[in-house]
Write a protein that holds these residues in place. Sequence first.
Motif, PDB file in Angstrom:
ATOM      1  N   ALA A 157       0.833  -1.208   0.000  1.00  0.00           N
ATOM      2  CA  ALA A 157       0.000   0.000   0.000  1.00  0.00           C
ATOM      3  C   ALA A 157       0.863   1.252   0.000  1.00  0.00           C
ATOM      4  O   ALA A 157       0.567   2.232  -0.700  1.00  0.00           O
ATOM      5  CB  ALA A 157      -0.929  -0.024   1.217  1.00  0.00           C
ATOM      6  N   GLU A 158       1.944   1.236   0.804  1.00  0.00           N
ATOM      7  CA  GLU A 158       2.835   2.385   0.841  1.00  0.00           C
ATOM      8  C   GLU A 158       3.524   2.583  -0.511  1.00  0.00           C
ATOM      9  O   GLU A 158       3.674   3.716  -0.990  1.00  0.00           O
ATOM     10  CB  GLU A 158       3.889   2.167   1.937  1.00  0.00           C
ATOM     11  N   LEU A 159       3.938   1.447  -1.163  1.00  0.00           N
ATOM     12  CA  LEU A 159       4.580   1.551  -2.464  1.00  0.00           C
ATOM     13  C   LEU A 159       3.602   2.065  -3.519  1.00  0.00           C
ATOM     14  O   LEU A 159       3.964   2.884  -4.370  1.00  0.00           O
ATOM     15  CB  LEU A 159       5.115   0.178  -2.873  1.00  0.00           C
ATOM     16  N   LYS A 160       2.355   1.594  -3.467  1.00  0.00           N
ATOM     17  CA  LYS A 160       1.356   2.078  -4.405  1.00  0.00           C
ATOM     18  C   LYS A 160       1.114   3.567  -4.238  1.00  0.00           C
ATOM     19  O   LYS A 160       1.004   4.329  -5.213  1.00  0.00           O
ATOM     20  CB  LYS A 160       0.056   1.294  -4.205  1.00  0.00           C
ATOM     21  N   ARG A 161       1.028   3.998  -2.982  1.00  0.00           N
ATOM     22  CA  ARG A 161       0.829   5.431  -2.725  1.00  0.00           C
ATOM     23  C   ARG A 161       2.014   6.236  -3.229  1.00  0.00           C
ATOM     24  O   ARG A 161       1.860   7.296  -3.852  1.00  0.00           O
ATOM     25  CB  ARG A 161       0.628   5.658  -1.219  1.00  0.00           C
ATOM     26  N   SER A 162       3.241   5.697  -2.996  1.00  0.00           N
ATOM     27  CA  SER A 162       4.433   6.399  -3.437  1.00  0.00           C
ATOM     28  C   SER A 162       4.487   6.492  -4.965  1.00  0.00           C
ATOM     29  O   SER A 162       4.817   7.547  -5.520  1.00  0.00           O
ATOM     30  CB  SER A 162       5.675   5.684  -2.914  1.00  0.00           C
ATOM     31  N   ASN A 163       4.136   5.377  -5.657  1.00  0.00           N
ATOM     32  CA  ASN A 163       4.116   5.406  -7.122  1.00  0.00           C
ATOM     33  C   ASN A 163       3.092   6.390  -7.650  1.00  0.00           C
ATOM     34  O   ASN A 163       3.329   7.111  -8.624  1.00  0.00           O
ATOM     35  CB  ASN A 163       3.819   4.009  -7.669  1.00  0.00           C
TER      36      ASN A 163
END
Length: 519
Positions: free
Chosen positions: A289-295
């Motif tokens: 979820a954090e990676l998706k938000r960052s992307n």
Amino acid sequence: MSRTLSPLAPPKPPRGLGKLPAGRWFLLVGAIVTLLFAASIAFTLKTMNDTREARATLIEVIDPLVLHTLELSTAVSNEEATMRGYGRTNESVYLDDFATAQRDTATARGKIEALLPRVPALRTDSDALFAAIENWRKVYADEVVRRVPELGTDTASTLAPVNSDAFNAVRTALAVQQSRLTNLHGTATTRLERGWDTFYYALGSLALVLLLAAIAFTLLVRYIVLRPVAALQEQVRQVSAGDFDTQLNVARPAEMAELSGHVDAMRRRVLREWRETQRAQQALADQAAELKRSNSELEQFAYVASHDLQEPLRKVSSFSQMLEQRYGDQLDDRAKQYIKFAVDGAKRMQLLINDLLDFSRVGRVTADRVPTSTEDALQTALDNLAARIEDNGATVVHENLPVVSGNRMLLTQLFQNLIGNAIKFRSEEPPEIVITAERKDGMWEFACSDNGIGVDAKYADRIFLIFQRLHPRDVYPGTGIGLALCRKIVEYHGGRIWLEESPDHKGTTFRWTLEATDE
């Protein structure tokens, strides 16, 4: 790193008959059944062998001997008839028939002699028969041939008494052999029938042993295996239903007690590992979820940054052009060249920003995939490139293209980039571009082929990377984003794109796949 659990200690061995392992129960009962079964099998095999020998003797020896004896009788009768005809008519054709009948006699005799070692009792009769035939030939057939020149057509009548006596001896020998064969046939038939009766009794005894064995093993399996397994199954069912704290424990037999102990140890280990896996999966979900938000933030940043750069670049380009127009007569040639460099750089920067915007939009701001006609998408791309196609004298040929699951705007951009590249990287000949499609395993495989300068196979992966160029900008203008954008569009549609190798590097063929639809 999870800590390894040591297996549970096996339960205390049961008392009484229960302490006997299941393997020994099966060994004991199996030994008894095996002895009975072996005795029945031995008796059955002996009976089967005797019956087989009787059948073989009847079918392979006696019946063929009867047949070959009949063949011999027919052949000898033909010899007598042809020789008698020769004695009456003196025509040589009878000698030819006699030779044929003699060969038939020899063939039948050879077959009989081949079988005689298996029926020694028939040897004396067969030898007497063969001797009688040879004697008839000597005293009659040979004499007829010898005396025909002397007696002519009276030879047969002159030697008739000799023929009668000698051939009667042949008939008598044949009758004796046929009578002996009849007796042997009856004896073999009786032996075969008795053998089959005995074989059926043997099969009955074998079936009885098998039935007793089945009953014994059924009871053994029921009380030594099934009941303990059912108890263990019920405990496992409780664990699988969610009661992970249920302890697995079967008291007997010894193997089941040990098995339940090992399974319970595995239950405890799996339970602990499962709980640790749950925690790890939750941590991975949080990271995803954090990676998706960052992307998402990076994509938004790239879009906004690229969009915001448009305005200052427009100002640089506009004011540089105004500077040249208003003060051009006051500037020398070098100043004008600098202004031209600035305007050209601003335009190339705008083109690069626009390509970056297109690249960042794929999969983010486009609509969902729906059944889309690739032929319509191609036609739109050709309309957009109409001026370039006409200026370069290009020819674009395509088949009836299919309907795929996709986004029409992106598919148009895909075709437009590939055809535009084919026109840009042309050879000295007018560009010729061919678009095809072929159905393969639920996907459509497209191909775009041209007759341009081609691409070396060693650059097959590099050309799909963003900002990667194989030629200087002053020779072939561009930003180096086109093929990277094509790959992103194709991958957004669940396909893949690749360069087809060409050994002579003449022309280029790009292939890509798109998901098929039933519509």
